[in-house]
Design a protein around this motif. Structure first.
Motif, PDB file in Angstrom:
ATOM      1  N   LEU A  20       0.807  -1.229   0.000  1.00 39.96           N
ATOM      2  CA  LEU A  20       0.000   0.000   0.000  1.00 39.96           C
ATOM      3  C   LEU A  20       0.834   1.271   0.000  1.00 39.96           C
ATOM      4  O   LEU A  20       0.285   2.363   0.037  1.00 39.96           O
ATOM      5  N   GLU A  21       2.170   1.145  -0.028  1.00 44.83           N
ATOM      6  CA  GLU A  21       2.991   2.348   0.112  1.00 44.83           C
ATOM      7  C   GLU A  21       2.695   3.372  -0.990  1.00 44.83           C
ATOM      8  O   GLU A  21       2.652   4.574  -0.712  1.00 44.83           O
ATOM      9  N   THR A  22       2.466   2.887  -2.210  1.00 43.94           N
ATOM     10  CA  THR A  22       2.198   3.845  -3.291  1.00 43.94           C
ATOM     11  C   THR A  22       0.831   4.494  -3.104  1.00 43.94           C
ATOM     12  O   THR A  22       0.655   5.678  -3.385  1.00 43.94           O
ATOM     13  N   MET A  23      -0.138   3.708  -2.599  1.00 47.21           N
ATOM     14  CA  MET A  23      -1.461   4.291  -2.341  1.00 47.21           C
ATOM     15  C   MET A  23      -1.346   5.410  -1.306  1.00 47.21           C
ATOM     16  O   MET A  23      -1.852   6.514  -1.513  1.00 47.21           O
ATOM     17  N   TYR A  24      -0.643   5.138  -0.213  1.00 50.71           N
ATOM     18  CA  TYR A  24      -0.480   6.163   0.825  1.00 50.71           C
ATOM     19  C   TYR A  24       0.235   7.385   0.252  1.00 50.71           C
ATOM     20  O   TYR A  24      -0.125   8.530   0.553  1.00 50.71           O
ATOM     21  N   ALA A  25       1.277   7.134  -0.589  1.00 51.51           N
ATOM     22  CA  ALA A  25       2.067   8.255  -1.123  1.00 51.51           C
ATOM     23  C   ALA A  25       1.254   9.100  -2.100  1.00 51.51           C
ATOM     24  O   ALA A  25       1.534  10.286  -2.281  1.00 51.51           O
ATOM     25  N   SER A  26       0.243   8.489  -2.735  1.00 51.19           N
ATOM     26  CA  SER A  26      -0.496   9.243  -3.743  1.00 51.19           C
ATOM     27  C   SER A  26      -1.777   9.886  -3.188  1.00 51.19           C
ATOM     28  O   SER A  26      -2.461  10.616  -3.902  1.00 51.19           O
ATOM     29  N   MET A  72       8.388   0.563  13.529  1.00 53.40           N
ATOM     30  CA  MET A  72       7.606   0.057  12.385  1.00 53.40           C
ATOM     31  C   MET A  72       7.636   1.061  11.233  1.00 53.40           C
ATOM     32  O   MET A  72       7.772   0.691  10.067  1.00 53.40           O
ATOM     33  N   TYR A  73       7.472   2.341  11.562  1.00 55.69           N
ATOM     34  CA  TYR A  73       7.472   3.358  10.512  1.00 55.69           C
ATOM     35  C   TYR A  73       8.838   3.470   9.837  1.00 55.69           C
ATOM     36  O   TYR A  73       8.931   3.731   8.651  1.00 55.69           O
ATOM     37  N   ARG A  74       9.879   3.264  10.601  1.00 55.02           N
ATOM     38  CA  ARG A  74      11.218   3.425  10.044  1.00 55.02           C
ATOM     39  C   ARG A  74      11.636   2.217   9.209  1.00 55.02           C
ATOM     40  O   ARG A  74      12.177   2.351   8.118  1.00 55.02           O
ATOM     41  N   TYR A  75      11.399   1.019   9.755  1.00 49.16           N
ATOM     42  CA  TYR A  75      11.967  -0.176   9.117  1.00 49.16           C
ATOM     43  C   TYR A  75      10.928  -1.087   8.459  1.00 49.16           C
ATOM     44  O   TYR A  75      11.312  -2.073   7.831  1.00 49.16           O
ATOM     45  N   GLY A  76       9.651  -0.769   8.599  1.00 49.44           N
ATOM     46  CA  GLY A  76       8.624  -1.607   7.988  1.00 49.44           C
ATOM     47  C   GLY A  76       8.324  -2.818   8.853  1.00 49.44           C
ATOM     48  O   GLY A  76       9.096  -3.164   9.757  1.00 49.44           O
ATOM     49  N   SER A 109       8.736   6.377   1.693  1.00 51.02           N
ATOM     50  CA  SER A 109       8.093   5.360   0.869  1.00 51.02           C
ATOM     51  C   SER A 109       7.496   4.246   1.720  1.00 51.02           C
ATOM     52  O   SER A 109       6.909   3.331   1.190  1.00 51.02           O
ATOM     53  N   GLY A 110       7.687   4.300   3.030  1.00 47.30           N
ATOM     54  CA  GLY A 110       7.249   3.179   3.859  1.00 47.30           C
ATOM     55  C   GLY A 110       5.897   3.363   4.451  1.00 47.30           C
ATOM     56  O   GLY A 110       5.159   4.260   4.141  1.00 47.30           O
TER      57      GLY A 110
END
Lengths: 225, 284
Positions: A79-85, A153-157, A224-225
């Motif tokens: 979902l990273e691209t969804m969140y980024a867009s 979690m936010y930093r390293y996934g 991007s995470g």
């Protein structure tokens, strides 16, 4: 830092925050049955063993690992691209995750508290003072467990840091175990000292910890995470 | 208001040992094909445009706004990927419920109409869709919030020719409005022959060409001669391939006159240009 992050959330408006919280709930939706079954099992277990006011602490312990679920779901569905867009600032998305996670803790605490108040088969009825002392302690425990977990979690996934869903809990258990082993009076002294503090103190420290954790998440989260 | 949908000026992005250096301009109302072999930097360029990567230097302007811009800019950008960035268990009606609250311009009727037109059921789950249907779903999402810029990253990889042709048709309709623009990244350059007005050709993190498609196709000629008919010492040639009986290379149009008689000279397709520019001399 948190001032900047919160101003970005304000600029994005409550509409963005509300949309982000709803999205987090939608992301969790496929896991509702799994989570529901887990909570139901715990409630049944609690009913037969009778946790009393200790249910408040147990709720915090069980709510903390659940905070990793949205990260796991996001990674599984890429979902990273969804969140980024999405047209919402990243601090808003992060704040939403903190609020939803805390909402889950509140829900679990309410359920476990209700069970504790009913008593259950092996239950005991604790005096109101015990509840008043344990609730802010449970909030503090939750804030420590989640406050450490989420920035990692936010930093390293999720995949790289899933152990952090449990590591803070093990850390707290180790500290308690160590203190008990050194001297049982240490723990007893802690509870005596804690009950002497005003109840708002625990809440204040818990909220402060979560706010600091949020600021760290905003600062260190991978874009991007 | 800017006349460019996209403008990347002196942009340098470092990702590990890979460095992307890119300059490009996409005027509003046009389709730009972003082409190049795998690893050329197409996805890195797109992630930079979406703000997922921060350039070490240079400026990125999207719809007239310099990045980093306010998140509201993304209301006007639609993203279509080769794999949807959506929860697989969601039904298509739930996709709308999850995403619509973010967009002021979200049009529920438009989403329903587009699903119907694309043959997608609102009760279907994202994970059940074929690649072609997933691509259509993402286009439906982008069009439902009235995106002005569509960014497509390898949307046709794995699609059959019919689905690829459908996408071409959809993009054509999208561009009926002069406010709409498209950046279309692909390594299947034949998809761009019909639709792309502009081409940016990336190779090993560098822009080899960025401009009008016809300009690129006119700049080169595909040449076939006897085995010794092309001498790299005399003529600039790309992707020279020699066999015992023939030689083939891409040659700048201006240098075609230097070839001897008997050379077969053709206007190259985009695919031939990309293949030859990206390849080294081959002797069979």
């Amino acid at each position: 830092m948190s001032g900047i992050a919160l101003s970005e959330v304000r600029d994005g408006g409550l509409q963005g925050l509300s949309a982000a919280m709803r999205l987090d709930l939608w992301v969790l939706r496929p896991y509702v049955r799994q989570l529901g079954a887990f909570v139901a099992a715990m409630l049944v277990f609690g009913f037969f063993t009778g946790w009393g006011s200790n249910g408040l602490i147990i709720a915090a312990i069980y709510a903390a690992p659940l905070a990793s679920y949205p990260f796991a779901a996001s990674e599984k569905s890429r979902l990273e691209t969804m969140y980024a867009s999405l047209p919402v600032e990243r601090p808003t998305l992060i704040l939403s995750r903190y609020l939803v996670t805390t909402g889950i803790w509140v829900g679990l605490t309410a359920a476990f508290a209700a069970l504790g108040l009913i008593g259950g088969l092996g239950g005991r009825t604790d005096d109101p003072q015990a509840w008043a002392m344990l609730l802010p302690l449970a909030a503090l425990l939750y804030a420590v467990l989640v406050g450490i977990q989420l920035p990692v979690m936010y930093r390293y996934g999720y995949t790289s840091s899933r152990l952090f869903a449990y590591l803070p809990l093990l850390l707290v258990a180790a500290v308690i175990g160590f203190a008990g082993a050194v001297s049982p009076k240490l723990l007893e002294g802690f509870f005596v000292g804690w009950s002497a503090l005003p109840s708002w103190f625990g809440w204040l420290v818990a909220v402060g910890l979560l706010a600091a954790s949020y600021a760290v998440s905003v600062r260190t989260a991978r874009l991007s995470g | 208001m800017s006349e460019y949908a996209l403008r990347l000026d002196g942009v340098r992005v470092q990702r590990g040992s890979f460095e992307l250096q890119v300059d490009l301009e996409l005027p509003e109302g046009y389709i730009m094909g972003l082409v190049g072999p795998n690893g050329a930097g197409k996805t890195t360029t797109i992630r930079t445009i979406l703000g997922m990567l921060t350039p070490a230097s240079g400026t990125v302007e999207v719809l007239g706004q310099r990045l980093p811009a306010a998140a509201g800019l993304r209301e006007q950008i639609g993203v279509v990927l080769d794999q949807a960035s959506l929860v697989e268990q969601w039904r298509l009606s739930q996709v709308e419920a999850a995403l619509a609250p973010f967009y002021r311009a979200w049009d529920r009727n438009s989403y329903a109409d587009l699903l119907k037109r694309f043959g997608l059921s609102a009760s279907a789950r994202v994970g059940e869709l074929s690649r072609g249907m997933t691509m259509k779903l993402q286009v439906a999402i982008a069009l439902s919030h009235d995106a002005r810029l569509l960014v497509l990253d390898e949307p046709t990889s794995g699609l059959d020719p019919v689905a690829r042709d459908e996408l071409t048709g959809i993009l054509g309709e999208f561009l009926v409005s002069e406010r709409h623009s498209v950046l279309f990244s692909t390594h299947i350059t034949s998809d761009l022959e019909q639709v792309a007005d502009q081409i940016t050709f990336l190779h090993e993190g560098r822009v080899w060409f960025s401009g009008a498609t016809d300009e690129l196709r006119d700049a080169y000629r595909l040449v076939r001669t006897g085995p010794d008919g092309i001498d790299p010492a005399i003529i600039e040639c790309h992707g020279l391939r020699r066999s015992p009986t023939t030689a083939e290379a891409l040659v700048p149009s201006a240098e075609v006159g230097l070839l001897g008689s008997g050379a077969v000279v053709e206007r190259p397709s985009l695919d031939q240009i990309v293949v030859h520019l990206a390849s080294k001399e081959v002797v069979a």
